[in-house]
Motif scaffolding. Structure first.
Motif, mmCIF file in Angstrom:
data_model
loop_
_atom_site.group_PDB
_atom_site.id
_atom_site.type_symbol
_atom_site.label_atom_id
_atom_site.label_comp_id
_atom_site.label_asym_id
_atom_site.label_seq_id
_atom_site.Cartn_x
_atom_site.Cartn_y
_atom_site.Cartn_z
ATOM 1 N N PRO A 1 10.553 29.559 7.165
ATOM 2 C CA PRO A 1 10.680 30.537 8.258
ATOM 3 C C PRO A 1 9.459 30.594 9.184
ATOM 4 O O PRO A 1 9.611 30.734 10.393
ATOM 5 N N GLN A 2 8.249 30.489 8.657
ATOM 6 C CA GLN A 2 7.054 30.537 9.493
ATOM 7 C C GLN A 2 6.995 29.326 10.418
ATOM 8 O O GLN A 2 6.696 29.436 11.604
ATOM 9 N N LEU A 3 7.291 28.168 9.874
ATOM 10 C CA LEU A 3 7.314 26.956 10.688
ATOM 11 C C LEU A 3 8.400 27.065 11.755
ATOM 12 O O LEU A 3 8.210 26.658 12.892
ATOM 13 N N ARG A 4 9.539 27.646 11.385
ATOM 14 C CA ARG A 4 10.634 27.812 12.333
ATOM 15 C C ARG A 4 10.170 28.627 13.547
ATOM 16 O O ARG A 4 10.477 28.290 14.685
ATOM 17 N N LYS A 5 9.377 29.673 13.323
ATOM 18 C CA LYS A 5 8.857 30.487 14.427
ATOM 19 C C LYS A 5 7.922 29.664 15.315
ATOM 20 O O LYS A 5 7.977 29.756 16.541
ATOM 21 N N GLN A 6 7.051 28.868 14.706
ATOM 22 C CA GLN A 6 6.108 28.064 15.479
ATOM 23 C C GLN A 6 6.832 27.028 16.331
ATOM 24 O O GLN A 6 6.488 26.810 17.489
ATOM 25 N N ILE A 7 7.835 26.394 15.753
ATOM 26 C CA ILE A 7 8.592 25.379 16.489
ATOM 27 C C ILE A 7 9.384 26.034 17.615
ATOM 28 O O ILE A 7 9.431 25.524 18.736
ATOM 29 N N ALA A 8 10.002 27.170 17.327
ATOM 30 C CA ALA A 8 10.756 27.877 18.365
ATOM 31 C C ALA A 8 9.848 28.223 19.542
ATOM 32 O O ALA A 8 10.245 28.090 20.705
ATOM 33 N N ALA B 1 7.687 10.390 13.080
ATOM 34 C CA ALA B 1 7.341 11.790 13.349
ATOM 35 C C ALA B 1 7.857 12.685 12.227
ATOM 36 O O ALA B 1 7.158 13.596 11.777
ATOM 37 N N TYR B 2 9.057 12.404 11.756
ATOM 38 C CA TYR B 2 9.627 13.208 10.668
ATOM 39 C C TYR B 2 8.832 13.001 9.374
ATOM 40 O O TYR B 2 8.486 13.963 8.686
ATOM 41 N N GLN C 1 7.703 13.228 22.648
ATOM 42 C CA GLN C 1 7.436 14.651 22.473
ATOM 43 C C GLN C 1 8.665 15.355 21.909
ATOM 44 O O GLN C 1 8.559 16.184 21.000
ATOM 45 N N ARG C 2 9.842 14.993 22.419
ATOM 46 C CA ARG C 2 11.070 15.596 21.882
ATOM 47 C C ARG C 2 11.310 15.129 20.448
ATOM 48 O O ARG C 2 11.851 15.879 19.626
ATOM 49 N N ASN C 3 10.903 13.897 20.114
ATOM 50 C CA ASN C 3 11.002 13.430 18.725
ATOM 51 C C ASN C 3 10.196 14.328 17.797
ATOM 52 O O ASN C 3 10.656 14.721 16.723
ATOM 53 N N VAL C 4 8.970 14.640 18.204
ATOM 54 C CA VAL C 4 8.098 15.479 17.384
ATOM 55 C C VAL C 4 8.714 16.866 17.218
ATOM 56 O O VAL C 4 8.737 17.425 16.118
ATOM 57 N N LEU C 5 9.251 17.415 18.308
ATOM 58 C CA LEU C 5 9.886 18.728 18.212
ATOM 59 C C LEU C 5 11.108 18.691 17.304
ATOM 60 O O LEU C 5 11.318 19.604 16.503
#
Length: 134
Positions: free
Chosen positions: A112-119, A68-69, A97-101
Protein backbone atom coordinates in the motif's frame (compact mmCIF):
# COMPACT_ATOMS: atom_id res chain seq x y z
CA UNK A 1 7.14 1.91 -31.15
CA UNK A 2 3.65 3.16 -31.88
CA UNK A 3 0.95 3.65 -29.27
CA UNK A 4 -0.96 0.44 -30.06
CA UNK A 5 2.18 -1.70 -29.87
CA UNK A 6 3.13 -0.08 -26.57
CA UNK A 7 -0.32 -0.73 -25.08
CA UNK A 8 -0.18 -4.36 -26.25
CA UNK A 9 3.31 -4.77 -24.75
CA UNK A 10 2.12 -3.38 -21.41
CA UNK A 11 -0.94 -5.66 -21.35
CA UNK A 12 1.18 -8.70 -22.21
CA UNK A 13 3.77 -7.81 -19.59
CA UNK A 14 1.10 -7.47 -16.91
CA UNK A 15 -0.22 -10.88 -18.02
CA UNK A 16 3.28 -12.39 -17.70
CA UNK A 17 3.58 -11.04 -14.15
CA UNK A 18 0.14 -12.46 -13.23
CA UNK A 19 1.14 -15.82 -14.72
CA UNK A 20 4.34 -15.82 -12.64
CA UNK A 21 2.29 -15.13 -9.52
CA UNK A 22 -0.19 -17.90 -10.35
CA UNK A 23 2.64 -20.36 -10.98
CA UNK A 24 4.31 -19.41 -7.68
CA UNK A 25 1.01 -19.73 -5.79
CA UNK A 26 0.30 -23.21 -7.18
CA UNK A 27 3.83 -24.58 -6.94
CA UNK A 28 4.96 -26.62 -3.99
CA UNK A 29 6.77 -29.76 -2.95
CA UNK A 30 3.77 -31.96 -3.71
CA UNK A 31 1.22 -31.12 -6.36
CA UNK A 32 -1.61 -33.15 -7.84
CA UNK A 33 -1.73 -34.15 -11.49
CA UNK A 34 -4.39 -31.51 -12.13
CA UNK A 35 -2.23 -28.80 -10.58
CA UNK A 36 0.83 -30.05 -12.48
CA UNK A 37 -1.14 -29.88 -15.73
CA UNK A 38 -2.34 -26.32 -14.98
CA UNK A 39 1.25 -25.32 -14.16
CA UNK A 40 2.34 -26.68 -17.55
CA UNK A 41 -0.39 -24.67 -19.28
CA UNK A 42 0.48 -21.48 -17.38
CA UNK A 43 4.19 -22.00 -17.99
CA UNK A 44 3.58 -22.54 -21.70
CA UNK A 45 1.57 -19.34 -22.03
CA UNK A 46 4.21 -17.45 -20.02
CA UNK A 47 7.00 -18.71 -22.28
CA UNK A 48 5.03 -18.00 -25.47
CA UNK A 49 4.35 -14.36 -24.55
CA UNK A 50 7.92 -13.69 -23.44
CA UNK A 51 9.44 -15.34 -26.50
CA UNK A 52 7.15 -13.43 -28.84
CA UNK A 53 8.24 -10.06 -27.45
CA UNK A 54 11.89 -10.96 -26.82
CA UNK A 55 12.38 -12.02 -30.43
CA UNK A 56 10.11 -9.43 -32.08
CA UNK A 57 10.72 -5.94 -33.46
CA UNK A 58 10.25 -4.34 -30.02
CA UNK A 59 12.59 -6.67 -28.14
CA UNK A 60 14.64 -3.75 -26.80
CA UNK A 61 11.58 -2.13 -25.19
CA UNK A 62 10.43 -5.48 -23.78
CA UNK A 63 13.89 -6.14 -22.37
CA UNK A 64 13.93 -2.73 -20.69
CA UNK A 65 10.50 -3.38 -19.15
CA UNK A 66 11.65 -6.77 -17.84
CA UNK A 67 14.79 -5.16 -16.43
CA UNK A 68 12.83 -2.34 -14.78
CA UNK A 69 10.51 -4.87 -13.16
CA UNK A 70 13.37 -7.09 -11.99
CA UNK A 71 15.34 -4.13 -10.60
CA UNK A 72 12.40 -2.39 -8.94
CA UNK A 73 13.40 -3.35 -5.38
CA UNK A 74 16.77 -1.66 -5.92
CA UNK A 75 15.42 1.66 -7.18
CA UNK A 76 15.56 4.78 -5.03
CA UNK A 77 11.89 5.79 -5.15
CA UNK A 78 12.39 9.30 -3.78
CA UNK A 79 15.00 10.15 -6.40
CA UNK A 80 13.10 8.35 -9.16
CA UNK A 81 9.84 10.16 -8.41
CA UNK A 82 11.65 13.51 -8.44
CA UNK A 83 13.33 12.65 -11.75
CA UNK A 84 10.04 11.55 -13.30
CA UNK A 85 8.32 14.75 -12.14
CA UNK A 86 10.97 16.75 -13.98
CA UNK A 87 10.34 14.76 -17.13
CA UNK A 88 13.65 13.07 -17.70
CA UNK A 89 14.58 10.22 -15.40
CA UNK A 90 18.31 9.55 -15.70
CA UNK A 91 18.30 9.93 -19.47
CA UNK A 92 15.41 7.51 -20.02
CA UNK A 93 13.19 7.83 -23.07
CA UNK A 94 9.45 8.41 -22.62
CA UNK A 95 8.74 4.71 -23.19
CA UNK A 96 11.41 3.73 -20.67
CA UNK A 97 9.95 6.15 -18.12
CA UNK A 98 6.55 4.53 -18.59
CA UNK A 99 8.25 1.11 -18.25
CA UNK A 100 9.59 2.12 -14.84
CA UNK A 101 6.17 3.39 -13.77
CA UNK A 102 4.47 0.18 -14.93
CA UNK A 103 7.04 -1.92 -13.08
CA UNK A 104 6.25 0.07 -9.96
CA UNK A 105 2.50 -0.30 -10.44
CA UNK A 106 2.85 -4.07 -10.76
CA UNK A 107 4.96 -4.26 -7.61
CA UNK A 108 2.65 -1.84 -5.77
CA UNK A 109 -0.31 -4.22 -5.91
CA UNK A 110 1.20 -5.92 -2.85
CA UNK A 111 2.43 -2.81 -0.99
CA UNK A 112 0.00 0.00 0.00
CA UNK A 113 2.77 2.53 0.76
CA UNK A 114 4.47 1.88 -2.56
CA UNK A 115 1.09 2.15 -4.27
CA UNK A 116 0.72 5.71 -2.88
CA UNK A 117 4.20 6.70 -4.07
CA UNK A 118 3.61 5.34 -7.56
CA UNK A 119 0.19 6.98 -7.78
CA UNK A 120 1.81 10.30 -6.90
CA UNK A 121 4.49 9.87 -9.56
CA UNK A 122 1.81 9.08 -12.14
CA UNK A 123 -0.32 12.08 -11.11
CA UNK A 124 2.74 14.30 -11.38
CA UNK A 125 3.29 13.07 -14.93
CA UNK A 126 -0.36 13.26 -15.99
CA UNK A 127 -0.02 16.31 -18.25
CA UNK A 128 2.47 14.44 -20.44
CA UNK A 129 0.45 12.06 -22.59
CA UNK A 130 1.52 9.28 -24.91
CA UNK A 131 1.71 10.78 -28.37
CA UNK A 132 -0.16 8.73 -30.90
CA UNK A 133 1.48 7.92 -34.23
CA UNK A 134 -0.32 9.24 -37.25
Amino acid sequence: MDHNDEEMMREDFARVVRLEEQIADRSGPEVSEDVEFSLDVLGGEHARIRKSWASGPHAEHWGHLEGAYAAWDWLDLTELNADLRHGQARGLTEIQQRNVLQAGELHARRDPQLRKQIAQAIRDRAPRRIERSR
